[in-house]
Design a protein around this motif. Structure first.
Motif, PDB file in Angstrom:
ATOM      1  N   ILE A 283      22.127 -19.584  36.573  1.00 38.92           N
ATOM      2  CA  ILE A 283      20.947 -19.659  37.433  1.00 38.92           C
ATOM      3  C   ILE A 283      19.875 -18.677  36.963  1.00 38.92           C
ATOM      4  CG2 ILE A 283      20.105 -19.238  39.782  1.00 38.92           C
ATOM      5  CD1 ILE A 283      22.850 -20.210  40.777  1.00 38.92           C
ATOM      6  N   SER A 284      20.301 -17.488  36.582  1.00 39.76           N
ATOM      7  CA  SER A 284      19.352 -16.475  36.102  1.00 39.76           C
ATOM      8  C   SER A 284      18.650 -16.945  34.828  1.00 39.76           C
ATOM      9  CB  SER A 284      20.078 -15.153  35.842  1.00 39.76           C
ATOM     10  OG  SER A 284      20.681 -14.663  37.024  1.00 39.76           O
ATOM     11  N   LEU A 285      19.410 -17.560  33.918  1.00 35.45           N
ATOM     12  CA  LEU A 285      18.807 -18.058  32.682  1.00 35.45           C
ATOM     13  C   LEU A 285      17.779 -19.148  32.960  1.00 35.45           C
ATOM     14  CD1 LEU A 285      21.835 -18.260  30.199  1.00 35.45           C
ATOM     15  CD2 LEU A 285      19.994 -16.573  30.252  1.00 35.45           C
ATOM     16  N   LEU A 286      18.096 -20.037  33.893  1.00 33.54           N
ATOM     17  CA  LEU A 286      17.151 -21.102  34.233  1.00 33.54           C
ATOM     18  C   LEU A 286      15.884 -20.541  34.859  1.00 33.54           C
ATOM     19  CD1 LEU A 286      19.602 -23.794  35.666  1.00 33.54           C
ATOM     20  CD2 LEU A 286      18.300 -23.935  33.548  1.00 33.54           C
ATOM     21  N   ILE A 287      16.035 -19.558  35.742  1.00 34.06           N
ATOM     22  CA  ILE A 287      14.858 -18.941  36.371  1.00 34.06           C
ATOM     23  C   ILE A 287      14.009 -18.226  35.328  1.00 34.06           C
ATOM     24  CG2 ILE A 287      14.111 -17.152  37.986  1.00 34.06           C
ATOM     25  CD1 ILE A 287      16.522 -17.896  39.719  1.00 34.06           C
ATOM     26  N   ILE A 288      14.654 -17.517  34.401  1.00 35.40           N
ATOM     27  CA  ILE A 288      13.920 -16.840  33.323  1.00 35.40           C
ATOM     28  C   ILE A 288      13.170 -17.850  32.462  1.00 35.40           C
ATOM     29  CG2 ILE A 288      14.196 -15.509  31.192  1.00 35.40           C
ATOM     30  CD1 ILE A 288      16.513 -14.037  32.586  1.00 35.40           C
ATOM     31  N   ALA A 289      13.836 -18.979  32.164  1.00 32.80           N
ATOM     32  CA  ALA A 289      13.184 -20.013  31.360  1.00 32.80           C
ATOM     33  C   ALA A 289      11.961 -20.579  32.076  1.00 32.80           C
ATOM     34  CB  ALA A 289      14.176 -21.128  31.038  1.00 32.80           C
ATOM     35  N   LEU A 290      12.070 -20.799  33.390  1.00 31.25           N
ATOM     36  CA  LEU A 290      10.937 -21.313  34.160  1.00 31.25           C
ATOM     37  C   LEU A 290       9.785 -20.307  34.190  1.00 31.25           C
ATOM     38  CD1 LEU A 290      12.744 -23.008  37.179  1.00 31.25           C
ATOM     39  CD2 LEU A 290      11.199 -24.132  35.584  1.00 31.25           C
ATOM     40  N   ILE A 291      10.118 -19.050  34.431  1.00 30.67           N
ATOM     41  CA  ILE A 291       9.086 -18.009  34.462  1.00 30.67           C
ATOM     42  C   ILE A 291       8.407 -17.889  33.101  1.00 30.67           C
ATOM     43  CG2 ILE A 291       8.686 -15.531  34.709  1.00 30.67           C
ATOM     44  CD1 ILE A 291      10.916 -15.496  36.804  1.00 30.67           C
ATOM     45  N   TRP A 292       9.206 -17.909  32.036  1.00 30.91           N
ATOM     46  CA  TRP A 292       8.678 -17.756  30.675  1.00 30.91           C
ATOM     47  C   TRP A 292       7.736 -18.904  30.313  1.00 30.91           C
ATOM     48  CZ3 TRP A 292       8.921 -13.971  27.025  1.00 30.91           C
ATOM     49  CH2 TRP A 292       8.507 -14.309  25.734  1.00 30.91           C
ATOM     50  N   SER A 293       8.158 -20.145  30.592  1.00 37.24           N
ATOM     51  CA  SER A 293       7.337 -21.299  30.220  1.00 37.24           C
ATOM     52  C   SER A 293       6.034 -21.330  31.005  1.00 37.24           C
ATOM     53  CB  SER A 293       8.120 -22.597  30.432  1.00 37.24           C
ATOM     54  OG  SER A 293       8.439 -22.768  31.804  1.00 37.24           O
ATOM     55  N   ASN A 294       6.092 -21.006  32.311  1.00 37.68           N
ATOM     56  CA  ASN A 294       4.871 -20.981  33.112  1.00 37.68           C
ATOM     57  C   ASN A 294       3.946 -19.853  32.686  1.00 37.68           C
ATOM     58  OD1 ASN A 294       4.813 -22.977  35.580  1.00 37.68           O
ATOM     59  ND2 ASN A 294       6.939 -22.364  35.352  1.00 37.68           N
ATOM     60  N   ALA A 295       4.520 -18.676  32.427  1.00 39.55           N
ATOM     61  CA  ALA A 295       3.700 -17.541  32.003  1.00 39.55           C
ATOM     62  C   ALA A 295       3.034 -17.813  30.662  1.00 39.55           C
ATOM     63  CB  ALA A 295       4.571 -16.284  31.918  1.00 39.55           C
ATOM     64  N   LYS A 296       3.767 -18.426  29.745  1.00 36.21           N
ATOM     65  CA  LYS A 296       3.203 -18.724  28.425  1.00 36.21           C
ATOM     66  C   LYS A 296       2.033 -19.691  28.534  1.00 36.21           C
ATOM     67  CE  LYS A 296       4.587 -20.120  23.761  1.00 36.21           C
ATOM     68  NZ  LYS A 296       4.080 -18.857  23.168  1.00 36.21           N
ATOM     69  N   TYR A 297       2.195 -20.706  29.387  1.00 39.44           N
ATOM     70  CA  TYR A 297       1.123 -21.690  29.554  1.00 39.44           C
ATOM     71  C   TYR A 297      -0.125 -21.060  30.181  1.00 39.44           C
ATOM     72  CZ  TYR A 297      -1.543 -25.527  31.560  1.00 39.44           C
ATOM     73  OH  TYR A 297      -2.569 -26.377  31.909  1.00 39.44           O
ATOM     74  N   PHE A 298       0.053 -20.344  31.305  1.00 38.54           N
ATOM     75  CA  PHE A 298      -1.110 -19.813  32.016  1.00 38.54           C
ATOM     76  C   PHE A 298      -1.772 -18.664  31.243  1.00 38.54           C
ATOM     77  CE2 PHE A 298       1.080 -21.851  35.658  1.00 38.54           C
ATOM     78  CZ  PHE A 298       0.030 -22.670  36.056  1.00 38.54           C
ATOM     79  N   LEU A 299      -0.975 -17.882  30.505  1.00 38.72           N
ATOM     80  CA  LEU A 299      -1.586 -16.832  29.679  1.00 38.72           C
ATOM     81  C   LEU A 299      -2.391 -17.437  28.520  1.00 38.72           C
ATOM     82  CD1 LEU A 299       1.274 -14.167  29.532  1.00 38.72           C
ATOM     83  CD2 LEU A 299      -0.936 -13.967  30.703  1.00 38.72           C
ATOM     84  N   HIS A 300      -1.878 -18.550  27.987  1.00 42.02           N
ATOM     85  CA  HIS A 300      -2.614 -19.230  26.918  1.00 42.02           C
ATOM     86  C   HIS A 300      -3.957 -19.743  27.454  1.00 42.02           C
ATOM     87  CE1 HIS A 300      -3.275 -21.609  23.288  1.00 42.02           C
ATOM     88  NE2 HIS A 300      -3.601 -22.622  24.078  1.00 42.02           N
ATOM     89  N   VAL A 301      -3.934 -20.352  28.648  1.00 46.38           N
ATOM     90  CA  VAL A 301      -5.161 -20.850  29.253  1.00 46.38           C
ATOM     91  C   VAL A 301      -6.109 -19.685  29.586  1.00 46.38           C
ATOM     92  CG1 VAL A 301      -6.112 -22.035  31.278  1.00 46.38           C
ATOM     93  CG2 VAL A 301      -4.046 -22.915  30.159  1.00 46.38           C
ATOM     94  N   ARG A 302      -5.550 -18.607  30.085  1.00 49.18           N
ATOM     95  CA  ARG A 302      -6.366 -17.454  30.496  1.00 49.18           C
ATOM     96  C   ARG A 302      -7.058 -16.793  29.302  1.00 49.18           C
ATOM     97  NH1 ARG A 302      -5.026 -12.028  30.594  1.00 49.18           N
ATOM     98  NH2 ARG A 302      -6.118 -10.739  32.128  1.00 49.18           N
ATOM     99  N   ASN A 303      -6.382 -16.767  28.165  1.00 45.74           N
ATOM    100  CA  ASN A 303      -6.915 -16.054  27.002  1.00 45.74           C
ATOM    101  C   ASN A 303      -7.731 -16.931  26.064  1.00 45.74           C
ATOM    102  OD1 ASN A 303      -5.658 -13.647  27.814  1.00 45.74           O
ATOM    103  ND2 ASN A 303      -3.742 -14.235  26.800  1.00 45.74           N
ATOM    104  N   ARG A 304      -7.935 -18.207  26.423  1.00 51.01           N
ATOM    105  CA  ARG A 304      -8.740 -19.079  25.592  1.00 51.01           C
ATOM    106  C   ARG A 304     -10.211 -18.706  25.702  1.00 51.01           C
ATOM    107  NH1 ARG A 304      -7.107 -21.768  21.428  1.00 51.01           N
ATOM    108  NH2 ARG A 304      -8.582 -23.442  21.817  1.00 51.01           N
TER     109      ARG A 304
END
Length: 232
Positions: A211-232
Motif C-alpha cells: 500500500i505504501s509503494l502504491l501511495i508513493i507511486a501516486l504521489i510521485w506521478s502527480n507531483a512530476k506532472y504538476f511540477l512539469h506544468v508549473r515550471n513550463r
C-alpha cells in the motif's frame, strides 16, 4: 461533485465489492496441496498459451505493417492505407505491452510459488522477446514515414525528438491518450489500495508495504506532472 471525486468513490466501492467477493471465495474453498498444485499448473499453462498467442499476434502485425509500407498505392488509396497502418501499429504496440506485463506476472507467480524451472525460463523468454519487439515497433516509425525525421529509440532525448517530429494532430492525440490513461491509472491504483486494505483486515496478512509503494507511486506521478506544468 466533480468527475475526479466521483471516480474516487467508484474506485472505492468497486474495491470493497471485489475484495469481499475474493475473500468470501477464499474462505469457503478448502483445497488440498495436490488440488492447489493442479490449479497452479492450469493457471501457468493458461498464461503461457495467452503469451504465445500474443507473441504471434504482434509478430503478424509487424509483418503486415512492413508489407503495407512497401506496397505501391495510388493517391486515392494512400489515406486508407495510412489509417490501416496506424491501426496495425497501435494494435501491435498494445499487444507487445500486454505480453510484457503478462510475462512479468508469470515470472512473479513462478518465484512466489517456488516454480524455478520451466515456468520461470519461459516467462523470461517471453519478456525478452516482447522487449526486443517493442524496440522494433518504435523504430518502425522511420519506415512508415521515411520522409519525416523520427528518432531511433537508442537516441538520446528520444521523447523530445519524437514530440518534435510529430505534427499538431499527432500531438493532440498523444496528449489526449496520455491524460485519459493517467486518469484511469489513478482510478485503478486507488481501487487496488482499497482491495489491499480489505485483504489485510480479512486475512491478517499486512499489506502495508504494498500500500505504501502504491501511495508513493501516486504521489510521485502527480507531483512530476504538476511540477512539469508549473515550471513550463
Amino acid at each position: 461533485m466533480n468527475k475526479e471525486a466521483v471516480k474516487v468513490i467508484i474506485a472505492a466501492l468497486l474495491g470493497f465489492i471485489s475484495s469481499y467477493f475474493v475473500m468470501f471465495v477464499l474462505k469457503n474453498t478448502n483445497l488440498s496441496q495436490f488440488e492447489r498444485s493442479l490449479y497452479l499448473d492450469y493457471i501457468f499453462t493458461g498464461l503461457l498459451v495467452i503469451l504465445t498467442i500474443l507473441t504471434l499476434s504482434y509478430i503478424v502485425r509487424y509483418l503486415q505493417i512492413r508489407q503495407l509500407t512497401k506496397r505501391y498505392v495510388s493517391s486515392d488509396e494512400e489515406d486508407a492505407i495510412d489509417d490501416q497502418v496506424n491501426r496495425y501499429y497501435a494494435d501491435g504496440m498494445m499487444i507487445v505491452q500486454f505480453s510484457n506485463l503478462l510475462s512479468i506476472g508469470l515470472a512473479s507467480f513462478s518465484i512466489i510459488e517456488n516454480q524455478f524451472g520451466l515456468h520461470l525460463i519461459l516467462s523470461g523468454f517471453f519478456f525478452v522477446i516482447s522487449c526486443i519487439s517493442s524496440i522494433y515497433f518504435l523504430n518502425l516509425m522511420r519506415q512508415i514515414y521515411p520522409n519525416r525525421y523520427f528518432p531511433k529509440y537508442s537516441e538520446k532525448n528520444y521523447a523530445e525528438k519524437l514530440f518534435a517530429a510529430s505534427d499538431d494532430g499527432e500531438r493532440h492525440v498523444m496528449f489526449e491518450g496520455l491524460i485519459r490513461s493517467q486518469s484511469l491509472l489513478q482510478f485503478l491504483l486507488m481501487g487496488i489500495i482499497v482491495v489491499l486494505v480489505v485483504y489485510s483486515s480479512e486475512t491478517g496478512q499486512s499489506q502495508i508495504f504494498a500500500i505504501s509503494l502504491l501511495i508513493i507511486a501516486l504521489i510521485w506521478s502527480n507531483a512530476k506532472y504538476f511540477l512539469h506544468v508549473r515550471n513550463r
